[in-house]
Enzyme design. Structure first.
Site, PDB file in Angstrom:
ATOM      1  N   ASP A 298      49.778  -9.494  72.506  1.00 36.36           N
ATOM      2  CA  ASP A 298      48.843  -8.355  72.605  1.00 36.36           C
ATOM      3  C   ASP A 298      48.790  -7.745  74.008  1.00 36.36           C
ATOM      4  O   ASP A 298      47.720  -7.463  74.540  1.00 36.36           O
ATOM      5  CB  ASP A 298      47.426  -8.774  72.185  1.00 36.36           C
ATOM      6  CG  ASP A 298      47.330  -9.108  70.707  1.00 36.36           C
ATOM      7  OD1 ASP A 298      48.361  -9.037  70.017  1.00 36.36           O
ATOM      8  OD2 ASP A 298      46.229  -9.437  70.242  1.00 36.36           O
TER       9      ASP A 298
ATOM     10  N   ASP B  97      53.087  -8.954  68.530  1.00 35.21           N
ATOM     11  CA  ASP B  97      52.257  -7.745  68.379  1.00 35.21           C
ATOM     12  C   ASP B  97      51.904  -7.157  69.742  1.00 35.21           C
ATOM     13  O   ASP B  97      50.767  -6.731  69.971  1.00 35.21           O
ATOM     14  CB  ASP B  97      50.965  -8.074  67.616  1.00 35.21           C
ATOM     15  CG  ASP B  97      51.224  -8.663  66.242  1.00 35.21           C
ATOM     16  OD1 ASP B  97      52.294  -8.420  65.671  1.00 35.21           O
ATOM     17  OD2 ASP B  97      50.335  -9.386  65.735  1.00 35.21           O
TER      18      ASP B  97
ATOM     19  N   TRP C 243      49.202  -3.577  61.067  1.00 33.74           N
ATOM     20  CA  TRP C 243      47.919  -4.258  61.251  1.00 33.74           C
ATOM     21  C   TRP C 243      46.892  -3.741  60.239  1.00 33.74           C
ATOM     22  O   TRP C 243      45.994  -4.474  59.833  1.00 33.74           O
ATOM     23  CB  TRP C 243      47.456  -4.039  62.692  1.00 33.74           C
ATOM     24  CG  TRP C 243      46.213  -4.770  63.086  1.00 33.74           C
ATOM     25  CD1 TRP C 243      45.689  -5.891  62.509  1.00 33.74           C
ATOM     26  CD2 TRP C 243      45.345  -4.437  64.173  1.00 33.74           C
ATOM     27  NE1 TRP C 243      44.544  -6.275  63.171  1.00 33.74           N
ATOM     28  CE2 TRP C 243      44.306  -5.398  64.197  1.00 33.74           C
ATOM     29  CE3 TRP C 243      45.351  -3.429  65.125  1.00 33.74           C
ATOM     30  CZ2 TRP C 243      43.281  -5.360  65.130  1.00 33.74           C
ATOM     31  CZ3 TRP C 243      44.333  -3.401  66.060  1.00 33.74           C
ATOM     32  CH2 TRP C 243      43.305  -4.352  66.059  1.00 33.74           C
TER      33      TRP C 243
ATOM     34  N   GLN D 224      45.488 -14.499  72.384  1.00 35.57           N
ATOM     35  CA  GLN D 224      45.699 -13.092  72.712  1.00 35.57           C
ATOM     36  C   GLN D 224      45.219 -12.815  74.134  1.00 35.57           C
ATOM     37  O   GLN D 224      44.195 -13.340  74.562  1.00 35.57           O
ATOM     38  CB  GLN D 224      44.957 -12.196  71.721  1.00 35.57           C
ATOM     39  CG  GLN D 224      45.437 -12.325  70.284  1.00 35.57           C
ATOM     40  CD  GLN D 224      44.681 -13.374  69.489  1.00 35.57           C
ATOM     41  OE1 GLN D 224      44.174 -14.352  70.047  1.00 35.57           O
ATOM     42  NE2 GLN D 224      44.583 -13.174  68.187  1.00 35.57           N
TER      43      GLN D 224
ATOM     44  N   ARG E 287      54.927  -4.783  62.226  1.00 30.16           N
ATOM     45  CA  ARG E 287      54.201  -5.071  60.994  1.00 30.16           C
ATOM     46  C   ARG E 287      52.899  -4.279  61.045  1.00 30.16           C
ATOM     47  O   ARG E 287      52.318  -4.072  62.120  1.00 30.16           O
ATOM     48  CB  ARG E 287      53.932  -6.564  60.841  1.00 30.16           C
ATOM     49  CG  ARG E 287      53.184  -7.216  61.997  1.00 30.16           C
ATOM     50  CD  ARG E 287      52.922  -8.680  61.717  1.00 30.16           C
ATOM     51  NE  ARG E 287      52.218  -9.336  62.821  1.00 30.16           N
ATOM     52  CZ  ARG E 287      51.690 -10.555  62.729  1.00 30.16           C
ATOM     53  NH1 ARG E 287      51.767 -11.254  61.598  1.00 30.16           N
ATOM     54  NH2 ARG E 287      51.077 -11.094  63.770  1.00 30.16           N
TER      55      ARG E 287
END
Length: 329
Positions: A169, A192, A250, A146, A248
């Site tokens: 991220d 994400d 978290w 990330q 999605r």
């Protein structure tokens, strides 16, 4: 006695004047790597801003690449960082979550620890009422974990015509209940790459997917009515990308809405992923009047929702950002 008193008062006035910083005013500060501005780094310009300013302060950043890891602290407000050219004014850093470092003096006697996601930011905004315009914020770390480009914690933050570059991220909206407004921005990433608990409105933004993965990972708390809203945005993908989820959750009650957006064929027919099966009962995933090959609703997961016209009318900037302060960017 009067002479002594007059001298004392005069001395106090002189001391007060000398204590006031030369930048304690609404003048624009100029940053330039080539030395033609007042400062050579953005960090130096942030450092001279007065705490809790009640006037608007502009930091104008000339074209160039500024390798800096920056924090706009909680005691600064009403600051605008404006680049000379969006694509040629770049603030960049390269931390990623798996870098090993001594992150606390309390653990310095132990083996180095990984710094983790939340220390990887290029720019962290803790203050309220901060604006970014015409500038690129980049985390150019290798794909080793990330790596956050923008980390937000403040309220009433505005981003106009900015680029946010990274992989996993890229943009972390880090505090529940804070309000963020992105307009005409470009955001790219792999997994994400827009995530967190804040309430954020993305207006006419370009969202670029660099891998077969997930665009969003909202963690909206149950008591917060709105999370991520993408309005009139365009989603596109790299040439080798074939399967992308819109998001999605978290956390259990993650909220994400795509409305009036253009969705490409690479968006998976089911649209959304539950992350954990039980979150199908709580996640708030919504769509309204999207277009493009990836917008077909007939194969979407049964726990997502297509808004009705009546429901969609309630989704306005005024309603989403409504607080006692009446903020409407």
């Amino acid at each position: 006695m009067k002479r002594i008193l007059f001298a004392f008062v005069s001395l106090c006035l002189v001391m007060a004047a000398s204590a006031a910083g030369p930048y304690d005013n609404a003048d624009t500060l100029v940053v330039a790597r080539d030395g033609t501005g007042q400062f050579r780094t953005v960090g130096e310009a942030i450092e001279v801003c007065r705490a809790f300013m009640d006037y608007h302060k502009v930091i104008f950043v000339k074209k160039g690449t500024y390798k800096e890891k920056l924090v706009i602290p909680s005691w600064l407000q009403n600051i605008e960082i404006c680049g000379e050219d969006r694509d040629q004014t770049i603030i960049t850093w390269d931390d990623h979550a798996n870098i090993e470092a001594d992150i606390s003096p309390l653990t310095s006697h132990l083996s180095p620890q990984k710094i983790g996601t939340f220390r990887t930011y290029t720019l962290k905004i803790e203050g309220n009422d901060i604006t970014l315009k015409n500038i690129t914020i980049e985390n150019n770390a290798a794909k080793l974990g990330q790596a956050v480009a923008l980390h937000t914690e403040g309220d009433r933050l505005t981003f106009i015509n900015c680029r946010f570059l990274g992989n996993q991220d890229t943009v972390y909206t880090g505090v529940a209940g804070t309000r963020l407004f992105f307009k005409d921005c470009y955001i790219e990433g792999t997994t994400d790459f827009i995530f967190g608990p804040s309430t954020a409105w993305f207006e006419h933004c370009d969202i670029y997917c660099k891998a077969n993965s997930y665009i969003t990972a909202a963690s909206t708390p149950q008591e917060i009515m709105y999370g991520y809203i993408f309005n009139k945005c365009t989603v596109s993908c790299a040439s080798d990308v074939t399967k992308v989820y819109l998001g999605r959750p978290w956390r259990d009650y993650g909220y994400t809405l795509f409305m009036h957006c253009t969705l490409p064929s690479q968006i998976r027919p089911e649209g959304w992923h539950h992350w954990q099966k039980e979150r199908e009962l709580t996640a708030r995933y919504l769509e309204y009047e999207n277009t493009g090959e990836g917008a077909a609703a007939d194969k979407r997961v049964g726990w997502s929702h297509q808004l009705t016209k009546k429901e969609a009318k309630k989704i306005t900037l005024e309603n989403v950002f409504r607080r006692v302060d009446g903020w409407n960017p």
